[in-house]
Scaffold this motif. Structure first.
Motif, short mmCIF file in Angstrom:
data_model
loop_
_atom_site.label_atom_id
_atom_site.label_comp_id
_atom_site.label_asym_id
_atom_site.label_seq_id
_atom_site.Cartn_x
_atom_site.Cartn_y
_atom_site.Cartn_z
N MET A 1 -6.68 -1.68 5.97
CA MET A 1 -5.47 -1.09 5.36
C MET A 1 -4.66 -0.24 6.30
O MET A 1 -5.28 0.52 7.08
CB MET A 1 -6.23 -0.39 4.22
CG MET A 1 -6.49 -1.27 3.19
SD MET A 1 -5.54 -2.50 2.50
CE MET A 1 -5.79 -3.81 3.54
N THR B 1 -7.33 -2.38 -7.38
CA THR B 1 -8.79 -2.42 -6.75
C THR B 1 -9.91 -2.38 -7.64
O THR B 1 -9.75 -2.00 -8.52
CB THR B 1 -8.72 -1.51 -5.50
OG1 THR B 1 -9.18 -0.22 -6.01
CG2 THR B 1 -7.71 -1.37 -4.60
N LEU C 1 -2.68 5.88 0.51
CA LEU C 1 -3.85 5.39 1.24
C LEU C 1 -4.56 6.60 1.87
O LEU C 1 -4.07 7.42 2.40
CB LEU C 1 -3.74 4.36 2.32
CG LEU C 1 -4.91 3.81 3.19
CD1 LEU C 1 -5.84 2.93 2.29
CD2 LEU C 1 -4.59 3.06 4.53
N ASP C 2 -5.96 6.84 1.48
CA ASP C 2 -6.95 7.77 1.69
C ASP C 2 -8.15 7.29 2.27
O ASP C 2 -8.84 7.02 1.21
CB ASP C 2 -7.04 8.95 0.95
CG ASP C 2 -7.57 10.41 1.72
OD1 ASP C 2 -8.11 10.07 2.75
OD2 ASP C 2 -8.03 11.09 0.99
N GLU C 3 -8.53 6.89 3.24
CA GLU C 3 -9.72 6.48 3.98
C GLU C 3 -10.26 7.49 4.76
O GLU C 3 -9.64 7.71 5.88
CB GLU C 3 -9.63 5.15 4.48
CG GLU C 3 -9.26 4.00 3.64
CD GLU C 3 -9.00 2.70 4.12
OE1 GLU C 3 -9.45 1.71 3.53
OE2 GLU C 3 -8.54 2.66 5.32
N TYR D 1 -12.09 7.47 -2.30
CA TYR D 1 -11.42 6.53 -1.64
C TYR D 1 -9.98 6.46 -2.52
O TYR D 1 -10.00 6.03 -3.75
CB TYR D 1 -12.10 5.17 -1.69
CG TYR D 1 -11.37 4.01 -0.97
CD1 TYR D 1 -11.81 3.76 0.42
CD2 TYR D 1 -10.59 3.32 -1.69
CE1 TYR D 1 -11.13 2.66 0.99
CE2 TYR D 1 -10.00 2.18 -0.85
CZ TYR D 1 -10.46 1.97 0.35
OH TYR D 1 -9.84 0.90 1.31
N THR D 2 -8.86 6.67 -1.92
CA THR D 2 -7.60 6.18 -2.66
C THR D 2 -6.69 5.18 -2.14
O THR D 2 -6.54 5.07 -0.68
CB THR D 2 -6.58 7.52 -2.51
OG1 THR D 2 -7.69 8.60 -3.26
CG2 THR D 2 -5.28 7.30 -3.22
N LEU D 3 -6.45 3.99 -2.81
CA LEU D 3 -5.30 3.06 -2.53
C LEU D 3 -4.58 2.50 -3.56
O LEU D 3 -4.84 2.22 -4.74
CB LEU D 3 -6.23 1.89 -2.01
CG LEU D 3 -5.32 0.88 -1.24
CD1 LEU D 3 -6.39 -0.25 -0.53
CD2 LEU D 3 -4.43 -0.03 -2.12
N SER E 1 -11.46 -3.83 2.35
CA SER E 1 -12.36 -2.94 3.15
C SER E 1 -13.84 -2.96 2.63
O SER E 1 -14.02 -3.53 1.71
CB SER E 1 -11.67 -1.42 3.15
OG SER E 1 -11.93 -0.75 1.77
N PRO F 1 -0.80 2.37 5.49
CA PRO F 1 0.16 2.74 4.59
C PRO F 1 1.35 1.81 4.83
O PRO F 1 1.72 1.52 6.00
CB PRO F 1 0.59 4.27 5.01
CG PRO F 1 -0.55 4.76 5.55
CD PRO F 1 -1.32 3.61 6.21
N SER G 1 -12.32 -1.06 7.60
CA SER G 1 -10.76 -1.39 6.84
C SER G 1 -9.84 -2.11 7.73
O SER G 1 -9.76 -2.09 8.68
CB SER G 1 -10.41 -0.21 6.34
OG SER G 1 -9.13 -0.18 5.36
N VAL H 1 0.89 -1.18 0.04
CA VAL H 1 -0.05 -0.07 -0.06
C VAL H 1 1.00 1.12 -0.11
O VAL H 1 1.33 1.71 0.79
CB VAL H 1 -1.12 -0.04 1.12
CG1 VAL H 1 -1.92 1.36 1.19
CG2 VAL H 1 -1.84 -1.35 1.31
#
Length: 682
Positions: free
Chosen positions: A390, A435, A368-370, A428-430, A405, A392, A388, A365
């Motif tokens: 997840m 994904t 990551l932005d959740e 949502y960023t991963l 997640s 970083p 989630s 990862v």
């Protein structure tokens, strides 16, 4: 009020372990995590009050190892175990073993797990309590010949189902009698591998059905209530993708409230039939044309993945009540007090590549932005919750289920909830592995989904027309700028003495070579496009993209990731030597020609080999099957010829590893044409 536990061990991993630990903290109960070697740095390990190692990365040696988990309970002083879902959640022997050691199992009695875990016995059991069941044949011990003989009386099309199964594994649709032998052989193999039991039964296939399930709660005193229904009709290959509560079908028909009461009571009767206690889910097939016609499919004797949508429309924490019931507490709520408020929708985020036929993905990862805990209303009057696992820097491997997640949105109505979920997925960023977020957004904005016209076959019908985003000029410019490291840094050396190619006049363009994956129309890989981007000092970097660079790999080119609105893409950064090698490697194959090398599309395990070394095979013939993240991917011959195998059943393989090579017959050899490979310049 019953005395609650002081310490609870969570016998699971990933987002469900994190979710259970969250409620335990709110209840003031000490939480214990368990972990395999692959999960030593996992989020659930970090969030628990304490953690115990239980084995190697193999699930059989860790999360499925009953003795190791009981030892962890003894070591940590845990008085009870929450199993989450998957792994040992519906293992009756696990529940019995815990009880024999004086440890409470936060779930139903072992007898209920055992009975409902056998689909044949379960159907016969609930039918005796007036619960309607799908027509079919469900008798233990039937062989292939007996099932083939019974199939015409069930009627085609029919569904082959494993008696011990769940999650769609081993289920096969058969359209006519001729398809029975091959489908039974595959179903038995998958059932034996997944559940240790290859018993099968047959059910009439209900065309265009709705999949609607009912959440039940039951205490040890015999009180049973339901918390309304969930619509789970958006499925791919019997795996749920998007779920919502309440069902748009029951919300749209005039007698929906009456049907909800009837199907809810049927679910309660199914629970009563086995003296159930705890949280459970009863699944039904419902006729889209006549919602009053519904049939029992199975009962899941555990928490469901989609439980958050019920929590968000009822305000009831299901994990909290699982713990309270296991401690002996009676339900504080009666059926009349259950109120469904608003609408909630959940989307499952998986480590997979939908543009490549949903191949599992693995990696680190990198970005990551959740954001979302479901506790506060937005300006639009909606809530977003993200469950989630997840972190970083976390490395996602192929050892376990690919779910990363869940994104859940609540709104005062269905349209508001769908809008809120789409917006949350857009944020949502991963980056670092593929994904399905872009695919989820495409589904959410499909006209039939928006209108509530759902059935279990909708996704399969829609997939061929889905247009997945491909990198264009803007995306490639952003990637090249990132690969080049931004603007040329100042060295502090006078330009007349520096050996960096500086010259008077306009700056020379910098060239960045990229390899861009290309997709075939059917979703399979179709090679790559080699692109050279010329960067000028006047070029500006597009700011809408989220970007991330992979660390230098031990071999092969470095990759970079772009993300934007839920879409993401991995590109390779090529030096001149690697680019030249790629050009030469492709120069003897014409555009679109079949590749004689059969490569594993993912890291995994070869679970079956369908041919022998030296066999003559036809184009499209099945050669091997590779499994990763609990998914099986079948590899076929791209052309006719003689097959040479380089892998066997049980072998661990890497992504892109050559597993077989097809040596074409002279009359069918069309691979050498002497044409240039595809490439492009910007």
């Amino acid at each position: 009020m019953a005395q609650l536990f002081d310490t609870v061990l969570v016998a699971n991993r990933g987002e469900i372990a994190c979710r259970v630990i969250r409620t335990l903290k709110v209840m003031g109960i000490r939480s214990v995590a368990v972990y395999s070697d692959a999960d030593a740095g996992a989020r659930h390990v970090c969030e628990a009050d304490t953690a115990v190692r239980i084995g190697t990365a193999s699930a059989a040696d860790s999360y499925l190892n009953i003795d190791a988990i009981i030892d962890a309970c003894v070591q940590s002083g845990a008085q009870a175990v929450h199993p989450g879902y998957g792994f040992l959640a519906e293992n009756a022997e696990f529940a019995k073993s815990l009880n024999s050691h004086g440890i409470a199992f936060i779930g139903p009695p072992a007898d209920a797990i055992e009975l409902m875990g056998d689909k044949i016995r379960a159907k016969n059991q609930v039918a005796g309590y007036g619960v309607p069941c799908v027509p079919g044949i469900a008798e233990p011990g039937l062989g292939d010949a007996e099932l083939i003989a019974a199939a015409p009386s069930v009627g085609f099309p029919l569904l082959i189902k494993p008696s011990a199964g769940g999650g769609g594994k081993g289920m096969h649709v058969v359209e006519n009698e001729g398809g029975m032998p091959a489908a039974l052989a595959t179903a038995r193999r998958v059932a034996a591998a997944a559940f240790g039991d290859d018993t099968l039964f047959l059910e009439r296939l209900v065309r265009a059905p709705r999949h609607i399930e009912v959440q039940v709660l039951a205490d040890q005193a015999g009180n049973v209530i339901h918390l309304g229904e969930r619509e789970c009709s958006l499925q791919r290959r019997h795996q749920k993708v998007i779920e919502e509560a309440p069902s748009p079908l029951l919300e749209s028909v005039p007698d929906g409230a009456a049907i909800r009461a009837r199907i809810g009571e049927a679910a309660c009767q199914a629970a009563r039939s086995v003296n159930y206690s705890g949280a459970g889910t009863v699944e039904f097939l419902v006729s889209d044309e006549d919602p009053g016609q519904f049939y029992f499919m199975e009962m899941n004797t555990r928490l469901q993945v989609e439980h958050p949508v019920t929590e968000m429309v009822t305000g009831i924490d299901l994990v909290e009540w699982q713990v309270r019931i296991a401690a002996g507490e009676e339900l504080a709520l009666e059926q009349a007090g259950v109120v469904l408020d608003g609408h909630a929708v959940e989307a499952r985020v998986y480590a997979e590549d939908p543009a490549r036929n949903f191949l599992p993905s693995a990696g680190e990862v990198l970005a990551l932005d959740e954001d979302g805990d479901g506790s506060s209303l937005s300006a639009a009057g909606t809530r977003v919750r993200i469950d989630s696992a997840m972190l970083p820097g976390l490395v996602v491997t192929g050892d376990y289920d690919p779910m990363l997640s869940k994104v859940i949105a609540w709104g005062p109505g269905r349209e508001a909830a769908l809008d809120a979920l789409d917006a949350a997925l857009g944020k949502y960023t991963l980056l670092g592995l593929h994904t399905n977020v872009e695919y989820l957004r495409l589904l959410l904005n499909d006209p039939d989904v928006r209108a509530g016209r759902l059935d279990t076959g909708l996704i399969e019908r829609k997939l061929p027309a889905m247009q997945f985003r491909q990198p264009g000029d803007t995306e490639l410019l952003a990637a090249a700028r990132l690969a080049a490291g931004g603007e040329r840094p100042a060295s502090g050396v006078p330009p007349w003495q520096a050996s960096d190619g500086w010259r008077l006049g306009a700056p020379a363009p910098r060239r960045v070579h990229l390899a861009v994956p290309e997709r075939a129309p059917d979703g399979g890989p179709s090679g790559e496009r080699l692109v050279t981007v010329k960067l000028l000092s006047s070029d500006s970097v597009p700011h809408q993209f989220v970007t991330a660079l992979e660390t230098a790999p031990p071999s092969g080119p470095r990759g970079l990731w772009l993300g934007d609105g839920g879409w993401s893409c991995r590109l390779e950064i090529l030096d001149r030597e690697t680019r030249l090698h790629r050009l030469l490697a492709g120069i003897q194959r014409e555009d679109g020609a079949a590749d004689p090398e059969v490569r594993s599309p993912m890291p995994g395990t070869v679970v079956s080999v369908s041919v022998r070394d030296g066999d003559t095979v036809e184009a499209g013939q099945l050669l091997l099957s590779v499994e990763a993240m609990k998914m099986e991917h079948q590899l076929t011959a791209a052309l006719a010829g003689t097959v040479r195998l380089t892998a066997g059943a049980g072998d661990l393989v890497k992504a892109e590893q050559v597993l077989a090579t097809i040596h074409p017959n002279e009359e069918t050899d069309t691979t050498l044409k002497g044409e240039e490979p595809r490439h492009a310049r910007l």
